[in-house]
Design an enzyme around this catalytic site. Sequence first.
Site, PDB file in Angstrom:
ATOM      1  N   GLU A 158      -8.648   2.777   2.006  1.00 33.54           N
ATOM      2  CA  GLU A 158      -8.253   2.865   0.591  1.00 33.54           C
ATOM      3  C   GLU A 158      -9.466   3.141  -0.293  1.00 33.54           C
ATOM      4  O   GLU A 158      -9.383   3.873  -1.279  1.00 33.54           O
ATOM      5  CB  GLU A 158      -7.573   1.566   0.138  1.00 33.54           C
ATOM      6  CG  GLU A 158      -6.196   1.329   0.729  1.00 33.54           C
ATOM      7  CD  GLU A 158      -5.178   2.345   0.254  1.00 33.54           C
ATOM      8  OE1 GLU A 158      -5.259   3.517   0.684  1.00 33.54           O
ATOM      9  OE2 GLU A 158      -4.294   1.977  -0.524  1.00 33.54           O
ATOM     10  N   THR A 205      -4.244   7.841  -7.790  1.00 35.30           N
ATOM     11  CA  THR A 205      -4.588   6.426  -7.994  1.00 35.30           C
ATOM     12  C   THR A 205      -5.962   6.278  -8.643  1.00 35.30           C
ATOM     13  O   THR A 205      -6.161   5.425  -9.507  1.00 35.30           O
ATOM     14  CB  THR A 205      -4.550   5.689  -6.634  1.00 35.30           C
ATOM     15  OG1 THR A 205      -3.227   5.777  -6.134  1.00 35.30           O
ATOM     16  CG2 THR A 205      -4.916   4.226  -6.780  1.00 35.30           C
TER      17      THR A 205
HETATM   18  N1  HSE Z   1      -3.013  -1.996  -6.983  1.00 36.48           N
HETATM   19  C1  HSE Z   1      -3.255  -0.581  -6.888  1.00 36.48           C
HETATM   20  C2  HSE Z   1      -3.318  -0.004  -8.296  1.00 36.48           C
HETATM   21  C3  HSE Z   1      -2.147   0.054  -6.117  1.00 36.48           C
HETATM   22  O1  HSE Z   1      -2.448  -0.342  -9.091  1.00 36.48           O
HETATM   23  O2  HSE Z   1      -4.221   0.765  -8.584  1.00 36.48           O
HETATM   24  C4  HSE Z   1      -2.281   1.540  -5.965  1.00 36.48           C
HETATM   25  O3  HSE Z   1      -1.096   2.065  -5.384  1.00 36.48           O
END
Ligand code: HSE
Length: 311
Positions: free
Chosen positions: A132, A185
Amino acid sequence: MRSSVKVFAPATVANVVCGFDVLGFAVNEPGDEVIMRVTDTPGVLISKITGDEGRLPLNPAKNTVSASVQDYLKHIGRTDIGIDIELHKKMPIGSGLGSSSASTVAGLFAINTLFDNQLTAQELVPFAMKGEELACGYGHADNVAPALLGGFVLIRSYEPLDVISLPFPEEMYAAIVYPEVDVPTKDARQMIRSKVYLKDAVKQWGNVAGLVTGLFTKDYDLIGRSMVDGLVEPTRSILIPDFYKMRSIAMEMGAISFGISGSGPSVFALTKDESTGHAITQALQKQLKSIQINSLSFVSSVNKKGPVVLD
Ligand code: HSE
């Protein structure tokens, strides 16, 4: 040792509205598939990616699947082995449904299967978090932990990592709609304020505790009134077409709650049954169509299994 394996890993709904970076659950569909073969040439190779429209890197150091498999092999002291990876993307990239997480988790589950499950699913979480980090610059676990463990997951702490599986009402469904607009993201994380007021934090941790309590006690009313986010949603919702209109539609149709899935643009409603879920996704897609936005939808109960070996 088997010489090849095919694995499916599921999409996930991260944050679950009030639990930014600390809550997530897995769904039955969509998800990604990885086919992994042992070869005679040492090193990890990505030989094929389908379904990504050429967007993902084939370079093994840059692709989250191969990079996390390389880390795994280093960890178990088997960098002498040759691994060939095919990644079949069966879900949209940049959708807020844990696309990179599903690929990374499928790869890690596949390599761990080839090595007779040397690590537990919990032990694989840090490897997936590194994936990630490569994908979006921060190694959050709220997609990868539920994708690996299945079910509803709380990341109580990152340092040290403390991942806890939560109970949930079995008959609860997630009605997910992905409006086809791209929200990476990385960008969606950069737009959030990094400092919050104490009064806002008080509301947020009250809601997280309320949601967790509601999951334990199967109290839909408590789940619904706890799924409120004053920290992230006001900013990120700007990127999602007709977000507040979609919320009104979903809530009027009997949703328990409605919010952004992960970093968006997907949205989801929790419902008490499957048919309400289908009715809501249809209505939301109709709304999006009326403003010329194409969309995909999925209706799923919480996926308890996590990744599975297909072949
Ligand atoms: N917690 C992360 C965000 C999840 O909100 O950036 C990304 O899918």
